[in-house]
Design a protein around this motif. Structure first.
Motif, PDB file in Angstrom:
ATOM      1  N   ARG A   1      54.738  47.406  17.382  1.00  0.00           N
ATOM      2  CA  ARG A   1      54.892  48.791  16.584  1.00  0.00           C
ATOM      3  C   ARG A   1      54.177  49.293  16.348  1.00  0.00           C
ATOM      4  O   ARG A   1      53.754  50.558  16.820  1.00  0.00           O
ATOM      5  N   ALA A   2      53.139  48.057  14.614  1.00  0.00           N
ATOM      6  CA  ALA A   2      52.278  48.899  14.238  1.00  0.00           C
ATOM      7  C   ALA A   2      50.794  48.815  15.550  1.00  0.00           C
ATOM      8  O   ALA A   2      50.050  50.586  14.919  1.00  0.00           O
ATOM      9  N   VAL A   3      50.801  48.462  16.710  1.00  0.00           N
ATOM     10  CA  VAL A   3      49.888  49.334  17.401  1.00  0.00           C
ATOM     11  C   VAL A   3      49.940  50.153  18.175  1.00  0.00           C
ATOM     12  O   VAL A   3      49.513  50.897  17.828  1.00  0.00           O
ATOM     13  N   TYR A   4      51.362  50.211  18.122  1.00  0.00           N
ATOM     14  CA  TYR A   4      51.498  51.888  19.008  1.00  0.00           C
ATOM     15  C   TYR A   4      51.493  52.191  17.979  1.00  0.00           C
ATOM     16  O   TYR A   4      50.873  54.034  18.491  1.00  0.00           O
ATOM     17  N   GLU A   5      51.423  52.249  16.394  1.00  0.00           N
ATOM     18  CA  GLU A   5      51.256  53.938  15.443  1.00  0.00           C
ATOM     19  C   GLU A   5      49.776  53.864  15.875  1.00  0.00           C
ATOM     20  O   GLU A   5      50.260  54.800  15.296  1.00  0.00           O
ATOM     21  N   VAL A   6      48.981  52.779  15.173  1.00  0.00           N
ATOM     22  CA  VAL A   6      48.000  53.293  15.338  1.00  0.00           C
ATOM     23  C   VAL A   6      47.252  54.140  16.697  1.00  0.00           C
ATOM     24  O   VAL A   6      45.946  54.972  17.298  1.00  0.00           O
ATOM     25  N   ALA A   7      47.540  53.419  18.250  1.00  0.00           N
ATOM     26  CA  ALA A   7      47.177  53.880  19.346  1.00  0.00           C
ATOM     27  C   ALA A   7      47.962  55.419  19.179  1.00  0.00           C
ATOM     28  O   ALA A   7      46.470  56.064  20.019  1.00  0.00           O
ATOM     29  N   ASN A   8      48.511  56.031  18.675  1.00  0.00           N
ATOM     30  CA  ASN A   8      49.100  56.698  18.847  1.00  0.00           C
ATOM     31  C   ASN A   8      48.155  58.012  17.954  1.00  0.00           C
ATOM     32  O   ASN A   8      47.742  58.870  18.574  1.00  0.00           O
ATOM     33  N   ILE A   9      47.463  57.719  16.690  1.00  0.00           N
ATOM     34  CA  ILE A   9      47.066  58.136  15.752  1.00  0.00           C
ATOM     35  C   ILE A   9      45.975  58.449  16.760  1.00  0.00           C
ATOM     36  O   ILE A   9      45.199  58.877  17.085  1.00  0.00           O
ATOM     37  N   ALA A  10      44.528  57.365  17.372  1.00  0.00           N
ATOM     38  CA  ALA A  10      43.873  57.328  18.123  1.00  0.00           C
ATOM     39  C   ALA A  10      43.844  57.877  19.599  1.00  0.00           C
ATOM     40  O   ALA A  10      42.963  58.015  20.003  1.00  0.00           O
ATOM     41  N   ALA A  11      45.293  58.478  19.659  1.00  0.00           N
ATOM     42  CA  ALA A  11      45.192  59.500  20.828  1.00  0.00           C
ATOM     43  C   ALA A  11      44.432  58.313  22.087  1.00  0.00           C
ATOM     44  O   ALA A  11      44.194  59.430  23.094  1.00  0.00           O
ATOM     45  N   ILE A  12      45.163  57.221  21.923  1.00  0.00           N
ATOM     46  CA  ILE A  12      45.315  56.662  23.433  1.00  0.00           C
ATOM     47  C   ILE A  12      46.553  56.276  24.033  1.00  0.00           C
ATOM     48  O   ILE A  12      46.927  55.315  25.071  1.00  0.00           O
ATOM     49  N   HIS A  13      46.901  55.952  23.177  1.00  0.00           N
ATOM     50  CA  HIS A  13      48.642  55.445  23.112  1.00  0.00           C
ATOM     51  C   HIS A  13      49.302  55.915  24.606  1.00  0.00           C
ATOM     52  O   HIS A  13      50.039  55.056  25.950  1.00  0.00           O
ATOM     53  N   ASN A  14      48.982  57.003  25.115  1.00  0.00           N
ATOM     54  CA  ASN A  14      49.160  57.859  27.064  1.00  0.00           C
ATOM     55  C   ASN A  14      48.916  56.799  27.994  1.00  0.00           C
ATOM     56  O   ASN A  14      48.997  56.865  29.006  1.00  0.00           O
ATOM     57  N   ASP A  15      47.381  57.475  27.351  1.00  0.00           N
ATOM     58  CA  ASP A  15      46.377  56.432  28.204  1.00  0.00           C
ATOM     59  C   ASP A  15      47.017  54.882  28.566  1.00  0.00           C
ATOM     60  O   ASP A  15      47.143  54.599  30.595  1.00  0.00           O
ATOM     61  N   ILE A  16      47.280  54.433  27.694  1.00  0.00           N
ATOM     62  CA  ILE A  16      47.344  52.918  28.356  1.00  0.00           C
ATOM     63  C   ILE A  16      48.645  52.881  28.621  1.00  0.00           C
ATOM     64  O   ILE A  16      49.052  52.228  29.838  1.00  0.00           O
ATOM     65  N   GLU A  17      49.929  53.889  27.999  1.00  0.00           N
ATOM     66  CA  GLU A  17      50.775  53.300  29.233  1.00  0.00           C
ATOM     67  C   GLU A  17      50.869  54.069  30.684  1.00  0.00           C
ATOM     68  O   GLU A  17      51.216  53.393  30.910  1.00  0.00           O
ATOM     69  N   SER A  18      49.641  54.855  30.847  1.00  0.00           N
ATOM     70  CA  SER A  18      49.597  55.159  32.290  1.00  0.00           C
ATOM     71  C   SER A  18      49.225  54.556  33.449  1.00  0.00           C
ATOM     72  O   SER A  18      49.365  54.130  34.784  1.00  0.00           O
ATOM     73  N   PHE A  19      48.247  52.954  32.507  1.00  0.00           N
ATOM     74  CA  PHE A  19      47.796  52.164  33.556  1.00  0.00           C
ATOM     75  C   PHE A  19      49.083  51.617  33.820  1.00  0.00           C
ATOM     76  O   PHE A  19      50.712  51.355  33.460  1.00  0.00           O
ATOM     77  N   GLU A  20      48.595  50.341  35.386  1.00  0.00           N
ATOM     78  CA  GLU A  20      49.974  50.304  35.507  1.00  0.00           C
ATOM     79  C   GLU A  20      50.550  49.230  34.609  1.00  0.00           C
ATOM     80  O   GLU A  20      51.700  48.861  34.604  1.00  0.00           O
ATOM     81  N   LYS A  21      49.434  47.907  34.272  1.00  0.00           N
ATOM     82  CA  LYS A  21      50.510  46.758  33.019  1.00  0.00           C
ATOM     83  C   LYS A  21      50.439  47.744  31.553  1.00  0.00           C
ATOM     84  O   LYS A  21      50.620  46.466  31.221  1.00  0.00           O
ATOM     85  N   GLY A  22      50.200  48.695  31.586  1.00  0.00           N
ATOM     86  CA  GLY A  22      50.223  49.413  30.305  1.00  0.00           C
ATOM     87  C   GLY A  22      49.349  48.640  29.059  1.00  0.00           C
ATOM     88  O   GLY A  22      48.241  48.626  29.531  1.00  0.00           O
ATOM     89  N   TYR A  23      49.981  48.428  28.255  1.00  0.00           N
ATOM     90  CA  TYR A  23      49.656  47.640  27.468  1.00  0.00           C
ATOM     91  C   TYR A  23      49.119  46.113  27.373  1.00  0.00           C
ATOM     92  O   TYR A  23      47.822  45.222  27.098  1.00  0.00           O
ATOM     93  N   GLU A  24      49.090  45.349  28.565  1.00  0.00           N
ATOM     94  CA  GLU A  24      49.139  44.076  29.259  1.00  0.00           C
ATOM     95  C   GLU A  24      47.623  43.935  30.022  1.00  0.00           C
ATOM     96  O   GLU A  24      47.527  43.547  30.445  1.00  0.00           O
ATOM     97  N   THR A  25      46.860  45.552  30.429  1.00  0.00           N
ATOM     98  CA  THR A  25      45.838  45.927  30.967  1.00  0.00           C
ATOM     99  C   THR A  25      44.936  44.272  30.509  1.00  0.00           C
ATOM    100  O   THR A  25      44.386  45.007  29.418  1.00  0.00           O
ATOM    101  N   GLU A  26      43.832  44.101  31.749  1.00  0.00           N
ATOM    102  CA  GLU A  26      43.036  42.938  30.966  1.00  0.00           C
ATOM    103  C   GLU A  26      41.527  44.342  30.657  1.00  0.00           C
ATOM    104  O   GLU A  26      41.490  44.716  31.766  1.00  0.00           O
ATOM    105  N   VAL A  27      41.470  43.673  30.165  1.00  0.00           N
ATOM    106  CA  VAL A  27      40.004  44.980  29.953  1.00  0.00           C
ATOM    107  C   VAL A  27      38.758  43.959  29.664  1.00  0.00           C
ATOM    108  O   VAL A  27      38.790  42.841  29.655  1.00  0.00           O
ATOM    109  N   GLY A  28      37.378  44.403  29.470  1.00  0.00           N
ATOM    110  CA  GLY A  28      35.488  43.484  29.329  1.00  0.00           C
ATOM    111  C   GLY A  28      35.630  43.530  30.567  1.00  0.00           C
ATOM    112  O   GLY A  28      36.199  44.305  31.324  1.00  0.00           O
ATOM    113  N   GLU A  29      34.624  42.856  30.335  1.00  0.00           N
ATOM    114  CA  GLU A  29      34.101  42.739  31.559  1.00  0.00           C
ATOM    115  C   GLU A  29      35.062  42.129  33.000  1.00  0.00           C
ATOM    116  O   GLU A  29      34.093  42.471  33.844  1.00  0.00           O
ATOM    117  N   ARG A  30      35.901  41.366  32.646  1.00  0.00           N
ATOM    118  CA  ARG A  30      36.932  40.645  33.958  1.00  0.00           C
ATOM    119  C   ARG A  30      37.543  41.606  33.797  1.00  0.00           C
ATOM    120  O   ARG A  30      38.280  41.657  35.211  1.00  0.00           O
TER     121      ARG A  30
END
Lengths: 611, 610
Positions: free
Chosen positions: B470-499
């Protein structure tokens, strides 16, 4: 990147040996029949010699020592030497042939795959990473040609050696032969079991190793982030888990080998013990000579190497199958943008164009009710129509994802319309060849891509026969001449890491010169967003203006100063034209274009003041 | 450069290196045990042929064979008739000996893995931790590829040296000693004959593998060029197509492809010649033993069993001797690797220049006459910077690239140390605050943030793994990234970084903001961290942050006047100096650089854009 993909692929692949795949690969080897069969013949002779040695030793014991008959000694020594020399040459023969076969196969498959890559559609490259393809081209093809070439010859040796030894033993004494050979099936089963498991661990080791490499990479690239987030301890903890895994796996693999090798040795010696036990009994009743007994003991010791070989090759085929499948999949990939047979008949293909039949191009472009969807169904353009007259410059403006790049990609025929038509000079471009369009097209990428070689080589890219004067003229046309002659070796300066450190802007100018040399009728510019210094930017603006003269131009623009000079500006949003007109028209409209332009203007002015 | 280094490295010794000494610490008893096990395994493997000789000579032919003294005594005691009737006894003996030898071999492989894997793990861990603790400045001067290469390939070279080469050399030496002892005690003439060609084989393989190295390099380089051609073609695929140069590319490829084929085939041919010749020599050695042995046997000076014995011994010896030539030919490699690793570990780690205190941090920041310049240049990046920010206040910095603004904020985190003056946090000199404690209390968002190869969730939780979603969703909302993340196929479980998937620069920045907010540090620094975010989202984030900033000391670096104007105090940096300072209103009135920019960025009449 590539390594990671390999990792996941290797995880999936744990299948049985699929003969279909190997059959196809063997076809590549069969192209070199004389090399292949020469190698096999050499290997057969090597195996024969290997079987002969115990017999030669047997003869020495039985005839020379026991019977004390030295009359044939000279001939014996001669024969021994002949066998050795012939075998030596055959060893050389089979290795060099296997090597030649391996390299020729790799060469052929790579060539075929590379040609395929030159034909595949842009949609393929947009979803496939360069690293992935590179791994297929280099390691996978290398691996399978290595395996096929050497495995075929090794298997022939192993099988013929085992078979030959068996025949020889039966010939010498069937009872003893049966006894000694009884160990072979057990050995085969054990070898296959262990080899397979060892390879499986090794695969795990490789996976973990590539993760460790990745971790080091992150450690360095993310150094500041790690410091600022105080992640050191946790990172190290995670890393130690990885190295722990790595050393555990390696130890387990070593344990398996540690059991496997003594087991093989034990089985071999059980064979020897059996030979000794039964052999002595038989020799006591005069069934066999002492030499024969010695030969049996020697043969029983030699048999184990080839059986292990066979097991190893089978296990390797299993793991290399994933590589083979990936390569074959690449070779089988279908092109999406493809010329019809009639078109190829008339205008030629990528590699054999019939330039004499190519019609002149004027440069009228028309989108006629074009629909474009990605494979997954997402509609980018819906019933899009647009006419661009020859010589006109049109700029496309809009947010990321609005469809600008799709429009330029369709003009370049990197993608084709899903529905509707793209007409060039009034004719659907699919009625002319792919190469015809592209040879008449000038294209500048967002991120300028130069090939290794000199600056001159790069400018000459489309016209290798261009003279130095032509190269210089092209460079001068886009104001690149100045900075080029200031490079250490002028036009002969090598582009790339080692050579001159060219700025993005300079590379951009070279890529403009590259277009000027072939004088195309249509020009497409996918403009860079990256920041370049003001002076170069002005030069590039000027270059664009020069390039646009007398050509049909399509500019996908991010920097709006570029746009101002266009004959027509289209603001694209969600695949539709929402505003259209000259810079002046659109500014007075005070719509989207106005907003975009004023925002950018503010930012650029700020940067100008603070320097 | 590379060559010169190799020369220097040659003067070093493998076991004198502190890296190797440390890595081997505690493994000495394993080494000793390993040595004993090797002696045992080799000794036993040379025993089986003796049993066969004994059976053939004594049991069957009723002759007393030449054997090493202690064995001879046993043989003399044996009852020949009994053994002949119970021939299973020697047969079983062979199996038993092999079983015991098998246990020794197992132990040898296991111990060798234990040592080599242990050493390799220690080296890797040490390197990783060391690199992590190197000062920030170090990373600006190195190439990541080179360091990664050293940490992987060079460690692997050392591992192989320990597990394969050291053990193999030891084994071969023990083998030679044991077999020569046995052979000489049986018949010294035969011992001489049976080992006459071995030195030649050894020298031949040593010289061959030494000389073939350059050919390997040629083949590797050709492969490298082939790979470059492919890579260039693939990354420039659009250019190739747009210029219709497929055929020219195929020609270019053809050249590299056939060159690689040519040089490698040549290499394999050379190898083939070597193997052919060395096989001939091998069998010649065996033939020599057979023939001379036979002749001696005919004269009655050697038993049949001993002929077989020598033949077997020679076959057992030849392969390791050849192998040893090969191993010794690349002996220097491990030493070079050790030196290349020591170049990394010799670098000094970050230090604690002061008292390493861990005070509670409220958020007052004070710069007093701070000067700073990088070690490798005379140029002063910051000169005489003095300012003060009270807890909960916001300071904004405006300045061009190279004006020193990024260095300024990095000094607060002590990523660098000041050259003159001092920085105080709540009155404590930052040099006296333990660096991890200091950094934990300062959240910083970089302009080009780095995301780890993990899921987005893990990335945001990176400094507080135990925090709730919940704390993660909260900061993600402040950073205006929550909706972007939710739009990814795997949401918050999307792998990022080099791989993982590629996220845009703006998304990266926003994830980094969320990641920093979760730290809940009393000091927050935004280093131009909204540059890739569009103005509207920028505004949303700023509004959301405003609330949270009440109790947080904040430093903002930006070009956008709207952002800057919210600060309590603004400083304008130029060439490392503060040229203007004050609130937005004050600076606008002062008529300096700030006011010019403010004017440009405020509303304008249309004609100004012309």
């Amino acid at each position: 990147m590539s390594q990671q993909i390999e990792v996941t692929d290797e995880k999936i692949m744990e299948e049985k040996v699929n003969p279909q795949i190997w059959k196809r690969l063997i076809k590549y080897a069969l192209k070199y029949k004389s090399v292949l069969f020469g190698g096999i013949a050499a290997m057969l002779i090597v195996a024969l010699a290997d079987i002969l040695y115990p017999l030669l030793n047997r003869y020495a014991i039985d005839v020379f020592i026991i019977e004390n008959d030295l009359s044939s000694l000279a001939a014996y020594i001669l024969l021994y030497i002949v066998v050795i020399v012939v075998q030596g040459f055959c060893v050389k023969g089979f290795i060099s042939r296997a090597g030649k076969l391996e390299m020729s196969m790799a060469y052929d498959i790579r060539k075929e795959a590379f040609k395929k890559l030159q034909q595949l559609s842009m949609s393929f490259f947009d979803k496939t990473a360069v690293g992935y393809l590179l791994a297929r081209m280099i390691s996978d093809i290398g691996r399978i040609s290595d395996l096929v070439a050497w495995a075929m010859i090794d298997i022939i040796w192993s099988v013929s050696f085992v078979f030959g030894s068996a025949v020889m033993m039966f010939f010498l004494n069937p009872t003893l032969a049966l006894l000694v050979l009884s160990v072979v099936p057990v050995l085969t089963v054990i070898s296959i079991y262990f080899q397979r498991r060892i390879l499986r661990w090794q695969r795990k080791i490789r996976n973990t190793n590539s993760k460790i490499t990745g971790a080091y990479n992150e450690n360095i690239l993310g150094a500041v982030t790690t410091k600022t987030l105080v992640r050191e301890e946790k990172n190290f903890e995670e890393f130690r888990e990885l190295t722990k895994k790595m050393s555990d796996y390696s130890k387990r693999s070593a344990t398996l080998s540690g059991i496997f090798f003594p087991l093989v040795l034990l089985l071999g010696n059980i064979g020897t013990a059996l030979a000794l036990y039964k052999g002595v009994k038989i020799s006591q009743i005069g069934g066999i000579t002492l030499g024969t007994l010695a030969a049996f003991i020697q043969l029983s010791r030699q048999m184990f190497e080839p059986v292990q070989q066979i097991a190893r090759i089978l296990a390797e085929m299993q793991t290399a199958q994933a590589s083979a499948e990936r390569v074959l999949t690449l070779l089988d990939t279908e092109q999406e943008v493809v010329d019809t047979p009639e078109v190829i008949e008339k205008y030629g293909d990528e590699f054999n164009p019939k330039i004499e039949n190519w019609p002149e191009i004027k440069g009228d472009i028309e989108f006629k009710n074009v629909v474009f969807k990605y494979n997954r169904g997402e509609v980018v353009l819906d019933d899009f129509s647009l006419k661009i007259k020859a010589g006109e410059t049109v700029a496309l403006v809009g947010e990321t994802g609005a469809g600008k790049s799709t429009i330029s990609n369709i003009v370049c025929r990197f993608y084709e319309p899903t529905e509707g038509q793209l007409l060039i000079d009034g004719v659907d471009y699919r009625e002319r060849s792919y190469l015809w369009l592209q040879r008449n097209l000038g294209y500048v990428l967002q991120v300028p891509h130069l090939f290794s070689g000199t600056i001159a080589d790069n400018i000459r890219y489309q016209k290798p026969e261009a003279t130095d004067e032509e190269v210089i003229r092209a460079a001068k046309l886009v104001n690149a001449h100045e900075f080029i002659i200031n490079q250490p070796k002028g036009y002969q300066t090598e582009v790339g890491e080692e050579g001159a450190k060219l700025s993005t802007g300079q590379k951009q100018l070279i890529s403009f010169a590259r277009i000027m040399i072939s004088d195309p009728k249509i020009f497409v510019l996918d403009e860079a967003t990256s920041s370049i210094d003001t002076e170069t930017e002005m030069q590039i603006q000027k270059a664009i203006k020069d390039v646009m003269k007398n050509r049909t131009g399509i500019i996908v623009a991010h920097r709006l100063s570029t746009v101002r000079s266009a004959d027509r500006i289209l603001v694209i949003s969600q695949g539709k034209i929402v505003e259209e007109g000259t810079h002046k028209d659109l500014m007075s409209l005070k719509g989207r274009y106005y907003d975009l332009y004023t925002n950018q203007f503010k930012e650029s002015q700020t940067v100008k003041i603070i320097g | 450069m590379q060559k010169k280094n190799t020369e220097i490295y040659k003067n070093q010794s493998f076991f004198n290196s502190y890296l190797i000494k440390d890595a081997f610490y505690g493994y000495k008893r394993y080494l000793l045990f390993g040595f004993l096990v090797v002696v045992g395994a080799v000794g036993l493997s040379f025993l089986t042929p003796l049993v066969i000789t004994f059976v053939i000579d004594f049991v069957i032919s009723n002759e007393v064979p030449d054997m090493p003294g202690f064995l001879l005594n046993i043989v003399k005691e044996a009852d020949r008739k009994y053994l002949l009737d119970n021939i299973w006894i020697p047969a079983l003996l062979i199996v038993l000996i092999t079983m015991i030898a098998g246990i020794f071999i197992f132990l040898r492989l296991r111990i060798s893995a234990q040592i080599s894997e242990g050493v390799s793990k220690r080296l890797k861990d040490r390197l990783y931790s060391h690199i992590q603790n190197l000062p920030y400045d170090y990373f600006k001067h190195i190439s990541a590829g080179d360091i990664v290469q050293r940490c992987t390939s060079d460690v692997e070279t050392i591992r192989r040296f320990v597990s394969v080469q050291m053990m193999e050399i030891l084994r071969t030496l023990v083998m030679i000693v044991i077999s020569m002892t046995v052979m000489v005690s049986v018949d010294y003439r035969m011992a001489l004959v049976s080992s006459s060609l071995l030195p030649i084989l050894f020298i031949m393989s040593f010289l061959f593998f030494k000389s073939i190295k350059s050919k390997f390099t040629i083949s590797d380089e050709a492969e490298g060029r082939l790979s470059t051609v492919i890579q260039e073609n693939l990354s420039g695929v659009r250019v190739v197509r747009a210029f219709g140069q497929q055929q020219a590319e195929v020609d270019k490829f053809e050249k590299a492809n056939s060159e690689f084929k040519k040089v490698t085939t040549k290499l394999i041919n050379t190898m083939a010649k070597y193997w052919g010749a060395s096989d001939m020599l091998t069998f010649l050695q065996i033939a020599l033993t057979v023939v001379v042995g036979t002749l001696l046997a005919v004269k009655g000076e050697l038993t049949v069993g001993n002929v077989i014995l020598f033949t077997t011994y020679v076959s057992m010896l030849v392969w390791p001797v050849k192998q040893m030539g090969r191993i010794l030919s690349d002996f220097g490699k491990a030493v070079v690797s050790v030196c290349r690793l020591e170049e990394i570990t010799d670098e000094e780690e970050e230090r604690e220049p002061g008292l390493a205190l861990k005070p509670e941090i409220k958020g007052e920041i004070r710069f007093e006459g701070v000067c700073f310049g990088y070690e490798d240049s005379d140029h002063e990046v910051l000169e005489d910077i003095t300012f003060e920010i009270k807890p909960g206040e916001t300071m904004a910095i405006l300045g061009s690239t190279g004006s020193g603004k990024t260095s300024l904020v990095q000094l607060i985190q002590r990523l660098y140390e000041v050259n003159g003056g001092a920085i105080y946090i709540d009155g404590v000199n930052v040099n006296d605050i333990e660096r991890h404690h200091l950094r934990n209390n300062i959240g910083i968002v970089l302009q080009e943030p780095f995301l780890y190869s993990k899921t987005i969730m893990e990335n945001i939780k990176i400094s507080k793994p135990d925090i709730s979603d919940r704390a993660v969703y909260e900061v993600a909302n402040i950073a205006a990234i929550h909706n972007d993340i939710e739009s990814f196929e795997k949401g918050y479980e999307t792998e990022v970084g080099e791989r993982g998937v590629t996220v845009s620069g703006g998304q990266k920045q926003r994830i980094a903001i969320a990641r920093t907010l979760i730290q809940q540090a009393p000091i927050l620094i935004f280093d131009d961290s909204l540059s890739a975010v569009d103005t509207e989202t920028d505004k949303r984030i700023r509004e959301a942050l405003l609330e949270r900033r009440q109790n947080t000391t904040t430093i903002l670096i930006s070009h956008r006047i709207v952002t800057l104007s919210e600060a309590d105090v603004i400083i304008v940096l130029d060439n490392g100096r503060i040229v203007e300072r004050g609130s937005h209103d004050e600076l606008v009135k002062s008529g300096g650089m700030y006011s010019k920019i403010a004017r440009i960025q405020s509303e304008y009449a249309d004609e100004d854009y012309e």
